[in-house]
Design an enzyme around this catalytic site. Structure first.
Site, PDB file in Angstrom:
ATOM      1  CB  THR A   1      -1.032   0.016   1.155  1.00  0.00           C
ATOM      2  OG1 THR A   1      -0.364  -0.236   2.387  1.00  0.00           O
ATOM      3  CG2 THR A   1      -2.097  -1.052   0.940  1.00  0.00           C
TER       4      THR A   1
ATOM      5  NE  ARG B   1       2.826  -7.984 -19.966  1.00  0.00           N
ATOM      6  CZ  ARG B   1       2.283  -9.015 -20.582  1.00  0.00           C
ATOM      7  NH1 ARG B   1       3.004  -9.833 -21.342  1.00  0.00           N
ATOM      8  NH2 ARG B   1       1.006  -9.278 -20.418  1.00  0.00           N
TER       9      ARG B   1
ATOM     10  CG  ASP C   1      -1.065   1.895  -7.789  1.00  0.00           C
ATOM     11  OD1 ASP C   1      -0.114   1.097  -7.689  1.00  0.00           O
ATOM     12  OD2 ASP C   1      -2.251   1.549  -7.710  1.00  0.00           O
ATOM     13  CG  LEU C   2       6.012   2.922  -7.472  1.00  0.00           C
ATOM     14  CD1 LEU C   2       6.691   3.001  -8.829  1.00  0.00           C
ATOM     15  CD2 LEU C   2       6.795   3.749  -6.438  1.00  0.00           C
TER      16      LEU C   2
ATOM     17  CD1 TRP D   1      -0.287  -1.362 -20.883  1.00  0.00           C
ATOM     18  CD2 TRP D   1       1.442  -1.103 -22.282  1.00  0.00           C
ATOM     19  NE1 TRP D   1       0.477  -0.315 -20.438  1.00  0.00           N
ATOM     20  CE2 TRP D   1       1.529  -0.134 -21.266  1.00  0.00           C
ATOM     21  CE3 TRP D   1       2.414  -1.107 -23.283  1.00  0.00           C
ATOM     22  CZ2 TRP D   1       2.569   0.813 -21.218  1.00  0.00           C
ATOM     23  CZ3 TRP D   1       3.430  -0.173 -23.236  1.00  0.00           C
ATOM     24  CH2 TRP D   1       3.516   0.763 -22.218  1.00  0.00           C
TER      25      TRP D   1
ATOM     26  CE1 TYR E   1      -6.475   9.979 -32.764  1.00  0.00           C
ATOM     27  CE2 TYR E   1      -6.920   7.887 -33.853  1.00  0.00           C
ATOM     28  CZ  TYR E   1      -6.810   9.266 -33.890  1.00  0.00           C
ATOM     29  OH  TYR E   1      -7.023   9.913 -35.078  1.00  0.00           O
TER      30      TYR E   1
END
Lengths: 304, 304, 304, 304
Positions: free
Chosen positions: A89, A223, A212-213, A110, A121
């Site tokens: 957290t 990835r 978020d990080l 992704w 887009y």
């Protein structure tokens, strides 16, 4: 070159003026802001905004763990402790917003990471550009024969030439027809939302992606990994460079505990213990399957 | 008074120095940063950080809706269009991080909104403060007799006095015993993670709460509503004031389309159409249950 | 005894009749359905519904990984492969719905796992029961002196007696006052939503909790762990028994790769490699902090 | 025909044997189980599993709202109450798992709904089939000239013929080249993960998609709407038919309060009130923009 002169001018304008803020500022990240980092032949990643820094992670941890965190002498030590013990957290208290241009087949991988906000887009409302990903010759990999997931050696000679010709020609023809179908000159013109179905998966799209990080690091672990497909790994690598400058302590802990680390099973730990006692352990005596044993040996040999 | 001198000094220090940034800056929100807005008798809300502004919502919408969004003349019109058509992703591109001090029973309602990041003060590792929410006499409401959810009139006289005495005395005694149990003077001292179970639900806790604007507005629609419990509504109201200064166009659209608006059912719309044609519609002829009809009439009378 | 005669009669009725279904059925789980497994002094866990079984995990994996998964000879091997390589989505294809009765301070820890669906008994609308968690004497642990998180030895003698007396008396008195405050005999009666604030955190609540198997296993990894607070660990342990019968292959893989396994950092792996080559490695030469080294040694010694 | 003989045989086998279960069973849904409902030219939707029924929604609501829900006389009334007041958590207690075969450009819209579990067929590991969506002539719509989102009339004559020829020929050629590139006859063969990038967005893919009822209804509200693209709307319509049989009370309430209802803004409600008092309100005097007024009139005229 991925950026048009207009885009470059827009970036230059955005980078030319600063404003005062009372918020946490990461000097390392400010240096990246708006600048498009080129990826693949026409893609890029650029930071649009960010929230928090290493200190913000610690600030949140200290609210929640209170006294416990005061015994850790400094921010770096605390961040390493949090990462080691899967306290996720506090890392969620940092946020990043990226603008990414990427081929559709990469976008499809992704988007499987769901804990993020996305504005893509829309080819339903807008007309796509004539831009396709064509692999560089050295990335034109053969199907691996030993591994369902991986790639083999790069193709060569006539085979490589033919692949590149197909990819280029098919994409160009598909785009010609896309333009013809939506054209309203001397005809009604097909709806954009239908015409787009003719375009191949190497067509470029773009989106804003905010995460978020904690979830970003999870994405990067999967990835930026050597088993990820090359075409998404290069995006992950580009983002890693930004994160390293944004939250240097968190990124270093991530590299040590996640990227460079390994999860060992109960059986594998048992084998390590036996080996440290001097026992000769083989796949047959390990209790592991052949696949597990191969992966275990790779970890011990530092090839994991 | 909710803030200790130390906390006030910390806020003053944080507010005293600005740094330059290239990011989007909301002047209205900078004025709120760090300042604790008092809520209830010992609680507060303060903004620790934010990401984005009205322009950032439009920027993301223009990436995703392309040409469609260019026909809308300006940012305010575009934001109203997005809100009206439930296009939620552009609003997700803004983020806010709050520090909130609140009674535990309010925290338990609040946490039911799951799409947010939370770091709460841990009573497992740390010692809680002797602070309890005691309602002001005018908020000491009786159970409503007509409505399962709502409150009736405020209690009065001896009944009110007794309630206040119970709330205060029980909390104080529980805290005395909490302190005694964890004390290590001449005894081992009970583990904090156990001792906390003695404390009542009006004990104050605090947390960092981070959420995107779309989910924040959803939270505010439910919790700044007249049917929400007073003790959480005052927090929602305090946050509304911040949001109004942070993203003024988005907040105005939210007030018009969400807070002040109403969802009418198919049956209700049909009744409106009949009434506009001059028909006299009653509950019996409406096709609605008594409860629905009462709520429908309240909307038409502007009491919704 | 946690179950009232009415509740037991309801369970017996639910268990008395089966219906035919075309869905995947887990015989092991059917045996658990509706039966309340007692936890703590008044709590329980019972399965209300479930979706999927080991075969359903494999079925989903085979859709997504196609040919790759056919090389794995059988379901158990495939499940182990998926677990080992952190392929989480096939495990998300199973779902479970539990009815849990638990003390409020446990519920507050539990709810921090956000990726689940929850319907909790509402003390805003309904009246709570007079039921409190009072630890058994052997679980009345002292605060650990060596560790911020853990518990020390059980309290003894007069200290233990006093703690138990405080917990019992304070809870009983708080509940007496709760009942007095909401009573409508000869008075208006305080709103339930307010009166509940007087009750301590060891009051029992209950909820329906629905979660997919991937997120459930994540919950169990953290909460069935020896570092988790005893009062939540017993719930996790009870759920583990159910999961072991529901999806036996997945549970076994979970035990081997997650519960019994360990994540080693890059630095730790390097130490293992050096040690296997015969080098004597100490904390000083390891590159680890004292805390990391202690945890690393515990893993090697099988005490992790 | 969307189903191969093998797939049909598999479905027949799955439907041929039932097993006894203690769980909630929805007779209406059992009739749908496994049967593939054809959608578009090669697509389908079929139910693989489900959890819960109308009674399960009420059961969860009664746990959480307690006495309040007992005043509602029956399950249907309670479900309508929950839907009307946006009480979403009881609807989250039902879950459905679907197997869907759909064109990639539809999958890309669908996946934007993030609160679901997905296992998609992987073109990284497996070889795609030669199946493409080619619109029926009556769905070959022109771009709308009045509306950025919608479609106009169907194309006709030579223009329609050319579009169909392009879509068919480009897809076939792309697939021929895909097969040639991955072929390992007399060549190395390009990696599948690369070759797939040549295939157009009307290529069919398939996935398992699992979602709770609340989020499913949200998806259906947006995608079974007349403004949704036809090619995703037909999937939503097919799912609506299943849901109507699965949870009939919930579906009827959804139709009344969501699909057939409308959200009116504060300004719009004010206009309704003025009109009911006999005032003649025009766009100029309404306080709405032209777009809002047009949408408002459409709602009042029953064309919303």
């Amino acid at each position: 070159m991925p950026l048009s002169p207009e885009q470059q001018a827009e970036i230059d304008a955005q980078r030319s003026e600063t404003q005062p803020t009372l918020r946490a500022v990461s000097a390392g990240m400010e240096a990246h802001l708006y600048t498009a980092k080129p990826v693949l032949d026409h893609g890029f990643v650029r930071v649009i905004d960010y929230m928090g820094d290493d200190a913000a992670i610690c600030q949140a941890a200290r609210v929640s763990y209170g006294r416990g965190t005061k015994s850790v002498s400094n921010d770096e030590g605390l961040i390493r402790y949090l990462m080691r013990h899967w306290h996720s957290t506090p890392f969620e208290m940092c946020e990043i917003k990226l603008h990414v241009k990427l081929p559709i087949f990469v976008a499809r991988q992704w988007i499987r990471h769901r804990t993020a906000n996305v504005n893509e887009y829309s080819a339903r409302y807008s007309i796509l550009d004539r831009e396709f990903y064509i692999p560089a010759p050295e990335h034109l990999a053969a199907q691996s024969v030993t591994n369902n997931q991986g790639r083999g050696e790069a193709l060569e000679g006539a085979e490589a030439d033919r692949v590149l010709r197909y990819l280029r020609d098919d994409a160009m023809r598909a785009f010609d027809h896309y333009e013809e179908m939506i054209s309203t000159e001397d005809q009604q013109g097909l709806a954009r939302e239908l015409a787009r179905m003719n375009l191949p998966a190497n067509t470029y799209t773009q989106w804003y992606w905010k995460v978020d990080l904690h979830n970003l690091l999870h994405f990067l672990r999967l990835r930026a990994d050597s088993h990820a497909q090359y075409e998404i790994r290069v995006y992950a690598d580009a983002i890693c460079e930004m994160v390293a400058d944004w939250v240097p302590f968190a990124y270093k802990a991530f590299e040590d505990y996640r990227m460079g680390g390994a999860q060992l099973s109960s059986t594998a730990l048992d084998c390590v213990r036996r080996m440290l006692k001097g026992e000769e352990v083989s796949q047959e005596t390990s209790g592991m399957s052949k696949g597990e044993w191969r992966e275990f040996k790779a970890v011990l040999d530092g090839e994991g």
